[in-house]
Write a protein that holds these residues in place. Structure first.
Motif, PDB file in Angstrom:
ATOM      1  N   THR A  32      11.856  38.315   1.511  1.00 16.94           N
ATOM      2  CA  THR A  32      12.398  38.232   0.026  1.00 16.94           C
ATOM      3  C   THR A  32      11.604  39.166  -1.001  1.00 16.94           C
ATOM      4  N   TYR A  40      11.783  34.013 -13.167  1.00 16.39           N
ATOM      5  CA  TYR A  40      12.548  33.435 -14.334  1.00 16.39           C
ATOM      6  C   TYR A  40      13.306  34.813 -14.971  1.00 16.39           C
ATOM      7  N   GLU A  48      23.990  35.270 -20.652  1.00 17.38           N
ATOM      8  CA  GLU A  48      23.907  36.633 -20.274  1.00 17.38           C
ATOM      9  C   GLU A  48      22.573  37.186 -20.216  1.00 17.38           C
ATOM     10  N   ARG A 103      16.316  30.275 -14.550  1.00 15.65           N
ATOM     11  CA  ARG A 103      15.983  30.647 -13.288  1.00 15.65           C
ATOM     12  C   ARG A 103      17.271  31.501 -12.621  1.00 15.65           C
ATOM     13  N   PRO A 104      17.013  32.776 -12.636  1.00 19.74           N
ATOM     14  CA  PRO A 104      18.308  33.567 -12.105  1.00 19.74           C
ATOM     15  C   PRO A 104      18.775  33.180 -10.827  1.00 19.74           C
ATOM     16  N   PRO A 105      19.916  33.603 -10.526  1.00 22.44           N
ATOM     17  CA  PRO A 105      20.470  33.292  -9.004  1.00 22.44           C
ATOM     18  C   PRO A 105      19.755  33.730  -7.851  1.00 22.44           C
ATOM     19  N   ALA A 106      19.336  32.860  -6.921  1.00 22.50           N
ATOM     20  CA  ALA A 106      18.744  33.514  -5.604  1.00 22.50           C
ATOM     21  C   ALA A 106      19.115  34.752  -5.282  1.00 22.50           C
ATOM     22  N   GLY A 107      18.216  35.689  -4.643  1.00 24.03           N
ATOM     23  CA  GLY A 107      18.854  37.004  -4.282  1.00 24.03           C
ATOM     24  C   GLY A 107      18.657  37.946  -5.088  1.00 24.03           C
ATOM     25  N   ASN A 108      18.185  37.617  -6.499  1.00 25.43           N
ATOM     26  CA  ASN A 108      18.033  38.558  -7.472  1.00 25.43           C
ATOM     27  C   ASN A 108      17.030  39.524  -7.356  1.00 25.43           C
TER      28      ASN A 108
END
Length: 239
Positions: A32, A40, A48, A103-108
């Motif tokens: 990843t 973060y 947003e 915490r932004p979405p996983a995969g960001n």
């Protein structure tokens, strides 16, 4: 220097998306990407994500990771821990707009941004011809910087890169935006460069302005500053 002599000269990750980067001398690349890169982000009152183009003072926030914790530092402010209840008020006060740490979405962040010194040198030659001072690499917020390629923008045309035991695969050109006009040292917009000059020679068919390239980790491994970076033979990624 020839193509075989290219080396990794910088490794950087950004614990908070849009804030200052942290330099590493070595890192473990995982499938990843770089661990904790953009773990973060800062959100506004609607949820947003804030970005440096809209809030250039984000560049002055320096996240410092240590022992699994991240501490935020900024000029004239006491440091604050990312996981503390005070962090939201701290961000709101420093940026001057309602802000929360999320915490932004996983995969960001499952990709690495690669920029070569040759690409920056070519841009700076064009800027010099216009009487404009050279720009530092941090304007482009790379994860990996490669030096030693003769040709600018080799990163666009490399289908695969091998760095020590790791292997990276090209995914797409990096389309640049207003963030490149933010002076990372002062946290102020300093445009119109580099977008004005890049528009002369780096426009894509879709009308964007490309500089640098994104890669995915195809084979995980440890990398370190000074490692050789080899372009793997095969079909090139770009035109």
């Amino acid at each position: 220097m020839g193509m075989n002599a290219a080396r990794l000269t910088e490794i950087m990750y950004y614990p908070v998306k849009g804030c200052a980067g942290t330099t590493l001398t070595e890192a473990a690349l995982t499938p990843t990407g770089l661990p904790h890169d953009r773990a973060y982000a800062i959100a506004d009152e609607k949820g947003e994500l804030r970005w440096q183009g809209g809030d250039p003072r984000m560049a002055l926030i320096s996240p410092e990771p240590s022992d699994g914790e991240v501490t935020l530092r900024a000029p004239g402010r006491d440091p604050v821990r990312a996981d503390s209840p005070d962090v939201h008020a701290w961000l709101t006060e420093f940026l001057g707009v309602p802000s929360t740490l999320v915490r932004p979405p996983a995969g960001n962040a499952h990709r690495l941004h690669v920029v070569s010194r040759a690409s920056l040198d070519a841009l700076n030659r064009r800027l010099a011809a216009r009487g404009v001072a050279p720009l530092p690499m941090n304007r482009f917020r790379p994860n990996l910087v490669v030096d030693g390629w003769d040709d600018p923008h080799t990163e666009d045309r490399a289908a695969r890169l091998a760095v020590a035991g790791a292997e990276l695969a090209f995914t797409e050109d990096t389309i640049r935006c207003a963030i490149t006009m933010v002076d990372q040292r002062t946290g102020r917009r300093a445009g119109p460069e580099p977008l004005r000059t890049l528009a002369d020679y780096r426009r894509t068919d879709a009308g964007g302005i490309a500089f640098g390239a994104y890669f995915q980790v195809r084979r995980a491994g440890r990398i370190a500053v000074g490692d050789e970076v080899a372009v793997r033979p095969g079909a090139t990624a770009g035109p």
